[in-house]
Design a protein around this motif. Sequence first.
Motif, PDB file in Angstrom:
ATOM      1  N   TRP A 117     -15.662   9.480 -18.435  1.00 28.52           N
ATOM      2  CA  TRP A 117     -15.474   9.737 -19.865  1.00 28.52           C
ATOM      3  C   TRP A 117     -16.734   9.398 -20.669  1.00 28.52           C
ATOM      4  N   CYS A 131      -2.850   7.928 -18.802  1.00 23.75           N
ATOM      5  CA  CYS A 131      -3.398   8.094 -20.152  1.00 23.75           C
ATOM      6  C   CYS A 131      -4.911   8.282 -20.109  1.00 23.75           C
ATOM      7  N   ALA A 137      -6.843  11.789 -21.071  1.00 23.23           N
ATOM      8  CA  ALA A 137      -7.832  11.786 -22.154  1.00 23.23           C
ATOM      9  C   ALA A 137      -9.174  12.331 -21.670  1.00 23.23           C
ATOM     10  N   LYS A 165      -1.370  14.095 -25.625  1.00 26.20           N
ATOM     11  CA  LYS A 165      -2.504  14.534 -24.805  1.00 26.20           C
ATOM     12  C   LYS A 165      -2.128  15.770 -23.989  1.00 26.20           C
TER      13      LYS A 165
END
Length: 927
Positions: free
Chosen positions: A587, A622, A626, A716
Amino acid sequence: MDSVKVSHRRKPGIPVIRAKASEEIQHIQEVSSKSLEVCKVIHLLEDPLTANLKERHLFVLKKLLKRSQIGFLLKDLTGVTKILNVCADKAKDHPEYVPILCEALRVCSLPFLKEKSSDELNYAQDVIEFLSHMGCLMRVSDAEVRLQIVESVKSFFSCVTPKKLLDGLQPTSPGYRLQLLERSDLAQTMLLSMAAVENQPSVKLQLLQTLQILSSSSDMNCESMIKARGAQMICLHMNEADPSGQVLFYSSEILWNLLEKGNKEEVTEQLGSLECVLSLKEAFLYQLTISSRPADLQLRNDLLVITSLLAENPNSLLIESLLAKQLVVLATFPELKNQHPLLRSLRLSFSNEDLKMKKLLLNLLVLMSKDLAALQLYKEAQVMLSLLTLIKPPSASSERRSASRHWSSVQQEELTLQALATLATIAPLMLDDFMSCHGNQYLVVLLNWCVTQDSYFGQGHSFHGTGGRGSTKAQMRYCIRLLRSLTSLGEEQVHQDLCDQGLFNQLLGILMQIEASPDEEDFIAVEMKSDIQLILSALCESSTYRKEMFGSEGVEMTLHFLKKGSDKFYSGLGHNRLILSTVDCVWSCIVGCYTTEDYFLAKGGVFLLLDLLSSCPRCVHCNILATLLELSDNPNTLSHILSWRDGGGGTAPGLLLQLWREEEEEFKVSRDRHGGIEDPQKPILTSFQQEDTQQSFPDNVPSAAVLELSESLRSKIYSIFCKLGFQDLPGLSTQHYITLSIVRRYLDFKVGEICDEISRELSLDGVRPVTPDEEALSRICKISVDTARRVKAEQKNILEQQEKEEISEEELMYTEIKSHWRQRELTAKSWDSYVSKTSNYEILKEVKVQREKQAESSRPKSKPEDGSGRLTEHFIGRVMSVETTDAPGPAGVKVTLARTAIKSAGQDQTRPSGRDPEYFSTVSVTD
């Protein structure tokens, strides 16, 4: 005469039996008389007519004690208690009672006596009261009495061999008195007598020894002493004049026992008063200056540990008492030269006890850093420079260690690790001092030394050296942990300075070097790998340039760790943190830079993320979702997501919808048995939101509906579907389409949910919105409900369509089954016909006749015109090739034809076969 003589001869055996009986009777009388004497003595002492007969009292008491030399009976303890109290009261004015009292207390040190086994249980309460009154006898001011009480109590913990007992009497069990002592007030009353023995040093020392034994032997004794504020009392009296030099030692031992066996919070609260802190300060500084023997050094360190326990409380008064300032200055010695008066007379022998003191002082720096006022003391004492000096590699500080007296290599290793652990807490709080002292340069140098120093043999004896024996792994571990603490602050100045030092590429190399090492499954190695990934994430998160520096080498690193999957997530070695840090590295270090994104996609990074999403626990979903959502901004990502397949052929949209259903099941969203909307009034409302319907949230606190957006996976998943689209998604079943209809309208439902929440909160607060706002809120809520009804109808149509398809498929299946069975019946019938012809000659003749009739009927009625008897043949031409010549017109075309003869029906003779053709026929056979 003879008879008389004979009778006299038989008499000598009879007196022996009577003698035994008389002894038993005498014993019973003696025991009962003793109890009777106790009652008489009490009456003699308390009767007003005989209360002043001192000589008579002394005579009777001596006589009673003489008969009780082997111990007191359990049933007499109540009377003995009264006698002791009366003697204690009379001893104030008549010292003649003191020897009697001492002798009685001496007898109390012997085990109590019982006549029956049940006496221990029957007289247990009497023993408890006796022991409690025994401690109250410390009110007698005579030192001899007090010493005897202390000696008697100490004898409870030693095995005293009872004297020869009378028949019928037995001593109580060894642990009986100690068990009842815990339930008495003896420990508490003896503690409270501390104030009464201030002027009797010998008694005070013996009393402290007794209290130390009591506190070390039982948790209940410690609790009893703490209720009497024993920690505070001991602390306030431990610095009094002491010729023996043992009072401080026993006092610290008692405090240790109270902290270990009692309520730690209550003890620290008692010691946290300013008076106790000053008393600890005085005791510690005294021991610091005069300590020379190992016992004194150990006592000094014990006092420092007690001070450390006080420092854990953020409300401690260490700074107000100026003890903190002196401890901070002492923590910088001997690394820094200081002219402080405390350090002028301080001489360290660099023994193990001095090493323990140094480590305790470094630990105190961590504990006191919770108070911001302590940070100012750290700046004044140059604590940061002292700690950075300690973390210098051995090669860089060899000259400094060449002095005659300094820390040994083993001690230096322990201090280096301790200093690194201390800096991990203090450096983020004192970032300016850390940067001004060039702390990053120290860390990079130490990290380089850890990588290049292969010949270093670490001892690893300390707590921080766990797992690092024989290598530099411990130093590398705490250095990386310190870097993680610094980079987690998000300060660009720190990040840029570290990158300028060349840390970026160095960390990537170290990470892959650790990964290639044989101890991959070591929890320390796993911890270092996850910490390095977190450092890289912090460095790249806000800088596109550093993401480009991350490059293909960094992408390969993340792909390597993603390929490991989540099989070891619950191994207990830290692989769960490693997975999370790897996803965070994707990320922060890859997403946002097109070059690294494209390389990540080309190497199948999205496939690995989806594989991890399908196999990892719910707590990681999660982060992965994301990351996928951020990657979806790249137009090349969507094709990778749609082309992914799991081991069972499942697709990414199906996986996302499955996670949606699991999320709603976790939050107990109302759904019917098919997964559709059950109540249009609350299409996506969770059970937790329903619990908060009667609450009004403050302005600065997000409501339940808003919190659900950030904490739930549904937002999401909806955002990813907005990127993928809601049409022509591969690999979806009817149940998936039902869920997809809800996902498609998630934003509409969420808007209606928030508007309904606003209306409810306004109603709870007694606020009426203006008419246009009220109408708007009502209309939005109505639209949301209508949308839910339409979605519910759509889901019903999907189910009906599925039902029709299932019925059609079922009918087709039944048709195939019927055809199959019909074929089997025809085959069986054909076989039966064949068997009947081969086994019955008459049937075979009938079949032959029928066949001849059929052949005759199929022959033509008219004969051919020509007499030759030959049948004419007809041909059909087929063009094989076409060639052109120079001749004009049709003559210039040459065509080659192929001819095929057509025979008449009579020419097609059936050749005889060795088997009956009806055996292979699937048509019906006429019998």
